[in-house]
Design a protein around this motif. Sequence first.
Motif, PDB file in Angstrom:
ATOM      1  N   GLU A 576      51.395 -17.557 -45.593  1.00  0.00           N
ATOM      2  CA  GLU A 576      51.778 -16.488 -46.524  1.00  0.00           C
ATOM      3  C   GLU A 576      50.541 -15.860 -47.156  1.00  0.00           C
ATOM      4  O   GLU A 576      50.458 -14.649 -47.335  1.00  0.00           O
ATOM      5  N   TRP A 577      49.561 -16.712 -47.447  1.00  0.00           N
ATOM      6  CA  TRP A 577      48.320 -16.223 -48.027  1.00  0.00           C
ATOM      7  C   TRP A 577      47.633 -15.280 -47.036  1.00  0.00           C
ATOM      8  O   TRP A 577      47.203 -14.193 -47.396  1.00  0.00           O
ATOM      9  N   LEU A 578      47.579 -15.705 -45.774  1.00  0.00           N
ATOM     10  CA  LEU A 578      46.987 -14.864 -44.737  1.00  0.00           C
ATOM     11  C   LEU A 578      47.694 -13.524 -44.664  1.00  0.00           C
ATOM     12  O   LEU A 578      47.070 -12.486 -44.496  1.00  0.00           O
ATOM     13  N   SER A 579      49.015 -13.578 -44.759  1.00  0.00           N
ATOM     14  CA  SER A 579      49.795 -12.355 -44.653  1.00  0.00           C
ATOM     15  C   SER A 579      49.447 -11.379 -45.765  1.00  0.00           C
ATOM     16  O   SER A 579      49.201 -10.199 -45.534  1.00  0.00           O
ATOM     17  N   VAL A 580      49.386 -11.901 -46.978  1.00  0.00           N
ATOM     18  CA  VAL A 580      49.111 -11.016 -48.122  1.00  0.00           C
ATOM     19  C   VAL A 580      47.673 -10.528 -48.080  1.00  0.00           C
ATOM     20  O   VAL A 580      47.397  -9.323 -48.176  1.00  0.00           O
ATOM     21  N   VAL A 581      46.751 -11.459 -47.900  1.00  0.00           N
ATOM     22  CA  VAL A 581      45.340 -11.092 -47.910  1.00  0.00           C
ATOM     23  C   VAL A 581      44.999 -10.208 -46.709  1.00  0.00           C
ATOM     24  O   VAL A 581      44.275  -9.229 -46.823  1.00  0.00           O
TER      25      VAL A 581
ATOM     26  N   GLY B 276      45.561  -7.224 -27.299  1.00  0.00           N
ATOM     27  CA  GLY B 276      47.019  -7.359 -27.349  1.00  0.00           C
ATOM     28  C   GLY B 276      47.411  -8.622 -28.080  1.00  0.00           C
ATOM     29  O   GLY B 276      48.306  -8.614 -28.938  1.00  0.00           O
ATOM     30  N   THR B 277      46.718  -9.709 -27.761  1.00  0.00           N
ATOM     31  CA  THR B 277      47.046 -10.988 -28.395  1.00  0.00           C
ATOM     32  C   THR B 277      46.784 -10.943 -29.895  1.00  0.00           C
ATOM     33  O   THR B 277      47.608 -11.402 -30.695  1.00  0.00           O
ATOM     34  N   ILE B 278      45.627 -10.397 -30.256  1.00  0.00           N
ATOM     35  CA  ILE B 278      45.332 -10.276 -31.686  1.00  0.00           C
ATOM     36  C   ILE B 278      46.427  -9.461 -32.357  1.00  0.00           C
ATOM     37  O   ILE B 278      46.936  -9.826 -33.419  1.00  0.00           O
ATOM     38  N   GLY B 279      46.813  -8.359 -31.706  1.00  0.00           N
ATOM     39  CA  GLY B 279      47.858  -7.512 -32.278  1.00  0.00           C
ATOM     40  C   GLY B 279      49.146  -8.281 -32.474  1.00  0.00           C
ATOM     41  O   GLY B 279      49.798  -8.176 -33.515  1.00  0.00           O
ATOM     42  N   VAL B 280      49.516  -9.081 -31.465  1.00  0.00           N
ATOM     43  CA  VAL B 280      50.758  -9.848 -31.546  1.00  0.00           C
ATOM     44  C   VAL B 280      50.743 -10.753 -32.775  1.00  0.00           C
ATOM     45  O   VAL B 280      51.667 -10.756 -33.588  1.00  0.00           O
ATOM     46  N   VAL B 281      49.668 -11.500 -32.922  1.00  0.00           N
ATOM     47  CA  VAL B 281      49.608 -12.482 -34.000  1.00  0.00           C
ATOM     48  C   VAL B 281      49.375 -11.796 -35.350  1.00  0.00           C
ATOM     49  O   VAL B 281      50.052 -12.097 -36.338  1.00  0.00           O
ATOM     50  N   TYR B 282      48.426 -10.878 -35.349  1.00  0.00           N
ATOM     51  CA  TYR B 282      48.053 -10.208 -36.600  1.00  0.00           C
ATOM     52  C   TYR B 282      49.249  -9.459 -37.203  1.00  0.00           C
ATOM     53  O   TYR B 282      49.595  -9.654 -38.377  1.00  0.00           O
ATOM     54  N   ALA B 300      56.632  -5.406 -36.739  1.00  0.00           N
ATOM     55  CA  ALA B 300      57.247  -6.153 -35.645  1.00  0.00           C
ATOM     56  C   ALA B 300      57.045  -5.403 -34.342  1.00  0.00           C
ATOM     57  O   ALA B 300      56.768  -6.002 -33.298  1.00  0.00           O
ATOM     58  N   SER B 301      57.150  -4.077 -34.405  1.00  0.00           N
ATOM     59  CA  SER B 301      56.977  -3.268 -33.207  1.00  0.00           C
ATOM     60  C   SER B 301      55.559  -3.408 -32.662  1.00  0.00           C
ATOM     61  O   SER B 301      55.355  -3.576 -31.457  1.00  0.00           O
ATOM     62  N   ILE B 302      54.571  -3.373 -33.556  1.00  0.00           N
ATOM     63  CA  ILE B 302      53.182  -3.554 -33.108  1.00  0.00           C
ATOM     64  C   ILE B 302      53.043  -4.900 -32.419  1.00  0.00           C
ATOM     65  O   ILE B 302      52.402  -5.035 -31.370  1.00  0.00           O
ATOM     66  N   SER B 303      53.661  -5.897 -33.017  1.00  0.00           N
ATOM     67  CA  SER B 303      53.560  -7.240 -32.464  1.00  0.00           C
ATOM     68  C   SER B 303      54.158  -7.306 -31.068  1.00  0.00           C
ATOM     69  O   SER B 303      53.593  -7.919 -30.172  1.00  0.00           O
ATOM     70  N   HIS B 304      55.304  -6.655 -30.875  1.00  0.00           N
ATOM     71  CA  HIS B 304      55.957  -6.734 -29.569  1.00  0.00           C
ATOM     72  C   HIS B 304      55.182  -5.998 -28.484  1.00  0.00           C
ATOM     73  O   HIS B 304      55.083  -6.465 -27.357  1.00  0.00           O
ATOM     74  N   ILE B 407      49.634 -16.286 -27.644  1.00  0.00           N
ATOM     75  CA  ILE B 407      50.551 -15.156 -27.577  1.00  0.00           C
ATOM     76  C   ILE B 407      51.994 -15.670 -27.624  1.00  0.00           C
ATOM     77  O   ILE B 407      52.895 -14.994 -28.110  1.00  0.00           O
ATOM     78  N   GLY B 408      52.202 -16.895 -27.151  1.00  0.00           N
ATOM     79  CA  GLY B 408      53.534 -17.482 -27.201  1.00  0.00           C
ATOM     80  C   GLY B 408      54.007 -17.757 -28.616  1.00  0.00           C
ATOM     81  O   GLY B 408      55.210 -17.870 -28.867  1.00  0.00           O
ATOM     82  N   SER B 409      53.056 -17.840 -29.544  1.00  0.00           N
ATOM     83  CA  SER B 409      53.448 -18.106 -30.922  1.00  0.00           C
ATOM     84  C   SER B 409      54.313 -16.983 -31.484  1.00  0.00           C
ATOM     85  O   SER B 409      54.938 -17.151 -32.532  1.00  0.00           O
ATOM     86  N   THR B 410      54.349 -15.855 -30.784  1.00  0.00           N
ATOM     87  CA  THR B 410      55.230 -14.764 -31.216  1.00  0.00           C
ATOM     88  C   THR B 410      56.668 -15.241 -31.297  1.00  0.00           C
ATOM     89  O   THR B 410      57.467 -14.753 -32.097  1.00  0.00           O
ATOM     90  N   LEU B 411      57.022 -16.222 -30.463  1.00  0.00           N
ATOM     91  CA  LEU B 411      58.361 -16.803 -30.502  1.00  0.00           C
ATOM     92  C   LEU B 411      58.679 -17.361 -31.882  1.00  0.00           C
ATOM     93  O   LEU B 411      59.791 -17.238 -32.376  1.00  0.00           O
TER      94      LEU B 411
END
Lengths: 639, 486
Positions: A576-581, B276-282, B300-304, B407-411
């Motif tokens: 959550e911290w990562l998300s906010v920051v 792409g992977t960074i985008g998914v997670v970020y 969510a759309s960016i992630s997908h 990238i699987g962590s998107t699940l």
Amino acid sequence: MSVQQLVPLILLFPLIGGIINGIFGKKLPKALVGSLATLASTLSFATALMVFFQLNEPVKIHLFRMIDLEDLRLSASLLADNLSLWMVLIITGIGSLIHLFSMGYMKHDAGYSKFFTYLNLFIFAMLILVLGSNYFMLFFGWEGVGICSYFLIGFHYSDAEKGMLNGIAARKAFIMNRIGDLGLLIGLFLILSQFGTLEYQELANIVTVDKILGTPWMMFGITMCLFIGATGKSAQIPLFTWLPDAMAGPTPVSALIHAATMVTAGIFLVVRSNFFFEHAPMTQEIMLYIGLATSLVAAFIAMRQNDIKKVLAYSTVSQLGLLFVALGMGAYTAAIFHVTTHAFFKALLFLGSGSVIHAMSDEQDIRKMGGLRKKIPLTHLTFLIGTLAITGFPLLSGFFSKDEIVGHAFSHNVVIYGILMFSILLTAIYMFRMYFVVFFGTFRGTHEQEHHVHEGPASMTLPLVILAILSVFGGLLNLPGIWLKGQAHWLSHHLEHNTGGLNLIEAEHADNGITLMLMIIAVAVCLGALVVCYLVYGKKQNVPVEDAELSGWQKISANKLYIDEIYNFLFVRPTEWLSVVGHKFIEIMFLNGIILGFAKGIGASGELVKKWQTGRVNWYILWMVGGIVGLIVYYLVKI
Amino acid sequence: MELLIIPSLFALAALVIPRNFMRYFGLAGGVTSAVVAIVHAVYYAPTTKYVSLFDPNWTSTFGLSYKMGYDGISLIMVVLTNVITLLILLSNFNKELASNKMFTAMVFFMQVALLGVFTSMDGLLFYIFWEITLIPVFLIALWFGAPGRKQALIKFFIYTFVGSLAMLLALMAIKTGICGNLPAASFAVEDLMAVQLSACSACWIFGGFLFAFAVKIPLFPFHTWQPDTYTNSPMAGTMLLSALMLKMALYGMIRWMIPLAPESLESYKLPIIILGTIGVVYAAILAIKQNDIKRTFAFASISHVGLIAAGIVLLNVDSTMGVFVQMINHSLVAVGLFLAVDIIESRTGIRNMSELGGIAKQAPKFAFWFGVVALASISVPLTSGFIGEFLLVRGVYSYNWIIGLVIGSTLVYGAVYTLRAYQLSMYGPSKNFNFPDLTWNEWLVFFILMVLIVILGVYPQLVIDFVQPSVTRLFENIHSSKILVQ
């Protein structure tokens, strides 16, 4: 009809029931909705029985191809063999009883038809899980039951006080399961890359007949991934904390999904994949120790829980740990045997607790109950049977199934045996503690509740009686070899084909003397706990004290070892911290800042150039002359 | 050719149709073009090489060949465009906007431009249609958007416009020849593909296309225009942007970027997969704590799409099938989610999730259908999302198992933010706003979405059989027309 035609029918009944109730349920009378759902489940059970008596050898039923690509062929097909059919019988049999119970229990609930829709769909998903002929189908069912579980845990989402909390419990369950599912999915990828198929039969052939194996590390990877999936669904360390919270769902749900069927999916997965696990001794060891630790930790926490359903939930986690110990030792038939008896008595206990909660007008705290023995005698009797069965009281079903696992443990490693017996002792203590606190002593609820205490309708008591009978006689399925030499181990023989041999303890230590000695120790443990608990909670009528007054180990037990808090600190809050920051600094300040910086840069350059556009002719002439002179000089120099 | 002419006529006619009939007219237009597209699809044999729509057999002085047509890849995008356009019109049916002639005209205009993009077999023509799509979507957002739209729109417009210029430069470079390459005969796709590029020019050309597409998809870190634009556009604008417009970029990668400069694919492959992977997670992590429900789904759309982009550059048939299933799924889910958001916003006036809640009790039908779409969004089995993600994650996993794991962590993350958004808005006791349940047209949109989602989730082979021959052929062409640097 042939097996080929009957097996799809098993799946079809609950699906149709779910669809009809889902679409028309609200407009139909409640009695019809409930009966329809129960009928669907019962028909499935009846069909499964017919198949059970017809089935001689494994039958594969191809339905349709799902994905047909260059190096990926996945089809929707079913596999009916002794193992899958045994699971089907448990699921639909217990499922039908719980459907019946729910007809009484949920009678006054506004979401009656929705409840039965989910229940039917759950049965459908669970059947896909066990009947699928490949890991891909298993995964469909695997996630499908997760979804049904999610909706059923959060069933009372619009409740004024607890609505949001129920939702959070449901979400927690789903997300923790999803972590396990990711592991399982990676396991599927590994199997595909190594063997090129996901069909159980083909894989078993490759591994056991053709002896084509991956490297030891590959086998370790595959089995570990499968096991990670199992820890999610079957609530093992580290992914077990969702199961106690899942008790937020209505009690029949806890009985069906979070005790008898869905949580045993992990066991089923490992038994199904035993040909892999047999070639991954390291995973078996890990499984053994994780199971042992889970069994102990959950039993410890259950010691000082006062919510009747929470005690049962931790007891389930603990029993599942026991099952993984069995699997870790390769005792697959013993595990399935205990899955079966556990389904009987745990469903019985949960439904019994449901009957108690129903009688107590939705009170779940055992400190506010007491003396219910005389007020609801039938519930009391069946609950007692369930308690005796789970604690391993002589000759009841739990006695035999636990004994088999314990016997394996003894021949495997005496230390493990000792720890296991300690966990079994704890189980006996907390179960008897709960039993005496609820049913003995004086009534401690409000006057209003006391007035209202009553036995449920026949739809609720009948399942209790049937399950009680099964809990008593379930042991007959797999009697140990010291009695009835010829008829013993029926279930083990029945599943022989699926589990790569009999894997009986007699094979390892044929000595009847040791078996008898282990049985005597087990009986002593159970009876000892019974006597002590009777003296403390039954005779002296001690009531568990408030959580705040506890100290030492009791406080830690009551606070569930602080595992939720630790997980919060380690995983939830950092994310959550990562998300906010991340949003504030990376997204808005940095990335967006760069873009705005570009825009500002262009703007600023405009400002700069603008100063040259003064509009004064003399300046322009000056620049022009300067330019001409510059050009002339340039050409002169160049020449 | 009727594929393009019909929506063009509807776009023009919308300007003169009386206000009272406008929404029926719009719906009729949507249905007509959807039916036409489906008829084309039914009569299309997947093994057919190529169906020409328009070919004057003549090249203009600067190389424009005007060739239009489709194979399986284009046709599936055409069908998707027309079905989604119909759903967008249907979603708006009970709104004030549906009676607006400019709105209706712009939606059809957008449809024409998109169809042009997907059926252009000429690079320059593709570019022209690509740029034209900006106009209607920009105007829809500008005329009918939220109060804070102007700044967001300017950012969006300039950003994508600059990206597109890079693509134009890349096209010009192939046509005219740089770094000592021979020039192409025309902008027609086969002529452009025939050019043998040196390593240096291939790198620049690939990069030019990539920049244009990366902005439009949007690929991390070129995504910053997206959340603001999505949240400030009206529902139809957001749907057009996410369900259709970003598909142009994904399609462009398959049809233009990789076939025209495959020489440098190898050097770009890993960077694109990593982005792409960074985008998914970020984007998933950022979505977890958003308060605005529309913004959550924008992230969510960016992630997908990060996952889809990674799947495209793997350039194998199996992953590409995942790309198509997931593209369709993403469009369906985007329409569903943004419709749900709009239903909430238009009924309550609130998008802030901490103020929402208790809707499920007041509007059980809506709760059910929103739930179905949410489940497809977190790729539960039996939905198209699962098939797409299964194929794509598997592709990435076989390429590199560590990236596959990440990238699987998107699940997991997908479940976190989607369920959070769903529960915060729907669960809990009723709040003090009145929430009427679904109208018939909203129900119909959800119903159609569910049917499509489940069909694709249970029998994805439907799409695979349709697209696979064309994809295989395209990949063969790439290999045969170019001498690939190994």
